[in-house]
Design an enzyme around this catalytic site. Structure first.
Site, PDB file in Angstrom:
ATOM      1  N   GLU A   1       0.870  -1.305   0.027  1.00 12.55           N
ATOM      2  CA  GLU A   1      -0.125  -0.014  -0.037  1.00 12.55           C
ATOM      3  C   GLU A   1       0.888   1.261   0.065  1.00 12.55           C
ATOM      4  O   GLU A   1       0.468   2.396  -0.713  1.00 12.55           O
ATOM      5  CB  GLU A   1      -1.114   0.040   1.240  1.00 12.55           C
ATOM      6  CG  GLU A   1      -1.914  -1.028   1.166  1.00 12.55           C
ATOM      7  CD  GLU A   1      -2.667  -1.580   0.011  1.00 12.55           C
ATOM      8  OE1 GLU A   1      -3.126  -0.266  -0.759  1.00 12.55           O
ATOM      9  OE2 GLU A   1      -3.112  -2.491  -0.305  1.00 12.55           O
TER      10      GLU A   1
ATOM     11  N   HIS B   1       1.673   2.271  -3.452  1.00 14.24           N
ATOM     12  CA  HIS B   1       0.430   2.868  -4.023  1.00 14.24           C
ATOM     13  C   HIS B   1       0.513   4.458  -3.790  1.00 14.24           C
ATOM     14  O   HIS B   1       0.326   5.366  -4.440  1.00 14.24           O
ATOM     15  CB  HIS B   1      -0.727   2.434  -3.507  1.00 14.24           C
ATOM     16  CG  HIS B   1      -1.277   1.140  -4.338  1.00 14.24           C
ATOM     17  ND1 HIS B   1      -1.165   0.893  -5.787  1.00 14.24           N
ATOM     18  CD2 HIS B   1      -1.613  -0.150  -3.929  1.00 14.24           C
ATOM     19  CE1 HIS B   1      -1.620  -0.080  -6.088  1.00 14.24           C
ATOM     20  NE2 HIS B   1      -2.001  -0.714  -5.052  1.00 14.24           N
TER      21      HIS B   1
ATOM     22  N   HIS C   1       3.270   6.400  -5.339  1.00 14.50           N
ATOM     23  CA  HIS C   1       2.655   6.713  -6.773  1.00 14.50           C
ATOM     24  C   HIS C   1       1.790   7.994  -6.995  1.00 14.50           C
ATOM     25  O   HIS C   1       1.847   8.699  -7.537  1.00 14.50           O
ATOM     26  CB  HIS C   1       1.836   5.386  -7.284  1.00 14.50           C
ATOM     27  CG  HIS C   1       1.598   5.454  -8.743  1.00 14.50           C
ATOM     28  ND1 HIS C   1       0.826   4.498  -9.261  1.00 14.50           N
ATOM     29  CD2 HIS C   1       2.101   5.900  -9.597  1.00 14.50           C
ATOM     30  CE1 HIS C   1       0.657   4.706 -10.568  1.00 14.50           C
ATOM     31  NE2 HIS C   1       1.541   5.737 -10.917  1.00 14.50           N
TER      32      HIS C   1
END
Ligand SMILES: [Zn+2]
Length: 698
Positions: free
Chosen positions: A487, A490, A493
């Site tokens: 996670e 992510h 990102h």
């Protein structure tokens, strides 16, 4: 006071970092705020459509990208609260708002005047002298509109909007039903006999859950409660010696969404499948799978089934070997049982202890949550120069949420190094949905309408770890720590996003690319250097011994047959359900049973998610006909990490710089295969993924 001045959702948020004023937010503020925000967005869209000037990139595409920010702000906050800290009042608003928001989405995408301008620009895009990113955002918007029905005839558009509205209601209901079944179940362990085999960390988590729920044992002390949260149920199935209780817990876990009555997801999944098929047919596709896959790297169903086929039979063969080992072990203990699904993890752990001398209970003290958070931050620092600074004075929506300011120390341009805000919400609770995910309260862009002003992202990570007892640290398994890193990948990102247009920001990429930054980041946790540095015993602060690291890494291939079969069976059932040419399933449970029989799925292994609680597919459309994306991205992450291996350094500066530029920062501004090639210097190969799962050449 007028509504606008009394409703904090409609006020400017002059809080630190422009975070929502969480303490002032009430469920009843959302409906009036949505009403106002929808009206405002509609007016912005009408104004773009009615502009007497001819369409230009700036007055149409850039303006569209800037529109709807108030609606987005309210929606993002609302969705984060309904996922992480919901209440009956919020759930009621959610059910009422879902169809209205879907109707709004349809109305925007079927706005004739607006689409005429986008379509005209799209026609002339080669002559417009656009930058590469401008060309991409124009193409992306055009595609969004076509996919949402902009080119359909008037009658078809009416029907299309009805379908989208109904789907929004159904998917909202689906998720609420799963949460209801999860919150309703508790396995109360009243004495030592009930808790037989459970190591201390499982008992501690179970006592904590009992105390939160106010359940006492016969002596008045806290009892132990096992919930359907993954970090409860998986350890329970792994360690409990009580076969009867394992069976009871397992059956409750896999029958979420399948209880007759008001939370029954069977008719809901059935109707969703039928409506999605109709949606695809309106676009001229034979099935929903075909429609969904046009907007992916895979492109076609055959590319997906081809990849899944490469792992399915080898995974089953590996699972058969694993089963034989479990049976042999059971026999050696005089427990000549037929291995059932609720036995697999229990015996697998025993085999693992014998084969690798690896005891989960000996591993966990080295994986305290706060240490693993430090490890993730440290990797982000070493790769990308990011610094996470805790802001304990900022209160979020729950006392357990930690807030960090994220600074980019690699910038070196003398300007403000703040690149974003990160909220970390790690613990399971009954008001939070299960699973782990990344979300945002604000997306990065440089298109806020004020020259030169960038929008810094606000990114969240949610996990569902079982909280340690008061005064005790929360100890993670290696799998839990991998989820934390996943996670966090992510999150990076979202935080490292560096694009102009919000439509292309962060994780707004094609969906079989979106798991690349997350799965790639998991590789750093398995680096011996990272483990030695951060996996320290919570009592002694001693680094994890080399021998334990060796065993841990050697054991990673163990039980991969089981894991790969569970994942692939779920992906194959997803694809089959969404590829039906008429979308008609008489009974989703029977369909699933028949499909599993057809592909020869072993019953004692099971699936990661059964259709009745498969939230990836039915709590929204993001992963519908798309559960395969994890494996697709695994081809990329396994191949991508090899770039660091080839460079001989997991933090190699040149590779990390390319990784940041082309993968973590580029959002959807570059076509994904092109972005990957720019990072890696070539297209990916599938072998590192197969090797990583132990399915070839080990
Ligand atoms: Zn993910």
């Amino acid at each position: 006071m007028t509504l606008a001045t009394s409703n904090p959702l409609l006020q400017p948020w002059d809080t630190p970092y422009g975070l929502p004023p969480f303490e002032q937010i009430r469920a009843e503020q959302f409906e009036p705020a949505f009403e106002q925000a929808l009206k405002q967005h509609r007016a912005e869209i009408d104004a773009i459509g009615a502009n007497p000037e001819p369409a230009t990139f700036d007055n149409t595409v850039a303006a569209l990208d800037r529109s709807g920010r108030l609606l987005e702000r309210v929606t993002d906050l609302f969705q984060n609260l309904t996922s992480s800290e919901t209440s009956p009042a919020l759930q009621a608003v959610q059910l009422r708002m879902a169809p209205l928001l879907a109707a709004h989405h349809s109305a925007i995408h079927m706005h004739q005047a607006l689409f005429a301008r986008i379509d005209a620009l799209h026609e002339r895009r080669a002559q417009l002298e656009l930058t590469a990113e401008q060309k991409r955002v124009l193409e992306r918007f055009h595609f969004d509109f076509v996919r949402a029905g902009a080119k359909l005839g008037a009658d078809e558009q009416t029907r299309y909007a009805q379908i989208m509205k109904r789907l929004a209601e159904l998917t909202t209901r689906f998720g609420q039903n799963v949460l209801a079944d999860e919150s309703a179940f508790q396995l109360v362990l009243r004495d030592d006999a009930d808790a037989a085999g459970l190591p201390d960390f499982v008992r501690a988590a179970a006592r904590q859950a009992a105390s939160e729920r106010g359940i006492a044992d016969a002596s008045g002390a806290d009892a132990m409660v096992i919930t359907l949260s993954r970090s409860h149920i998986v350890p329970f199935l792994t360690f409990s010696e009580r076969r009867d209780l394992r069976e009871q817990a397992y059956k409750a876990w896999i029958s979420r969404g399948e209880q007759p009555g008001e939370h029954d997801n069977r008719p809901i999944a059935r109707e969703i499948l039928r409506l999605r098929n109709e949606q695809a047919r309106l676009h001229g596709y034979a099935s929903y799978a075909e429609y969904a896959l046009t907007d992916t790297m895979a492109g076609r169903q055959s590319a997906v089934t081809g990849l899944l086929a490469q792992v399915w039979e080898p995974a089953k063969a590996r699972a058969a070997e694993e089963r034989a080992a479990l049976q042999a072990l059971a026999l050696s203990r005089g427990e000549s049982v037929q291995i059932e699904a609720w036995d697999w993890r229990y015996y697998a752990e025993k085999v693992r202890q014998v084969r690798y001398e690896l005891d989960e209970a000996a591993v966990k003290p080295h994986f305290a949550l706060h240490r693993m958070v430090e490890a993730a931050f440290d990797c982000a620092q070493r790769l990308f120069g990011l610094r996470f600074v805790e802001q304990p004075q900022i209160k979020a929506y729950h006392p357990d949420v930690k807030v960090y300011a994220v600074h980019d120390t690699a910038r070196g341009d003398g300007g403000d190094s703040l690149i974003g805000i990160f909220l970390h919400d790690n613990f399971a609770r009954t008001t939070k949905r299960s699973g782990a995910w990344m979300s945002s309260l604000r997306s990065q862009s440089r298109n806020a309408g004020i020259a030169g002003a960038g929008v810094t992202p606000v990114i969240l990570n949610n996990n569902n770890f079982a909280k340690g007892a008061p005064g005790e640290p929360t100890l993670l398994s290696f799998d839990d720590a991998s989820t934390l890193f996943h996670e966090f990948g992510h999150a990076l990102h979202g935080l490292l996003s560096n694009v102009t247009y919000e439509r292309l920001s962060g994780t707004s990429v094609l969906r079989d690319f979106v798991e690349l930054p997350s799965q790639l980041f998991e590789h750093w946790l398995a680096e011996p250097d990272v483990l030695k540095r951060h996996a320290r015993h919570y009592l002694t602060d001693e680094p994890i011994p080399d021998a334990l690291v060796d065993k841990l890494l050697a054991a990673r291939l163990f039980n991969q047959g089981f894991e790969t079969v569970r994942y692939t069976a779920s992906a194959l059932v997803d694809m089959a359900a969404h590829a039906l040419p008429d979308g008609n399933v008489a009974d989703v449970v029977e369909f699933e049973r028949a499909e599993l029989a057809r592909i020869g799925a072993p019953a004692d292994v099971g699936m990661n998610h059964r259709l009745t609680h498969f939230q990836h597919l039915f709590s929204g459309s993001g992963y519908a006909a798309g559960y395969y994306v994890y494996l697709w991205a695994e081809v990329l992450d396994a191949d991508g990490y090899e770039a660091f291996v080839e460079a001989g350094d997991p933090f190699d500066a040149a590779v990390a710089a390319r990784l940041r530029r082309f993968i973590y920062s580029s959002g959807n501004s570059i076509e994904p295969s092109e972005a990957y090639r720019a990072f890696r210097g070539r297209a990916p190969t599938v072998e590192p993924m197969l090797k990583g799962r132990g399915l070839v050449g080990v």
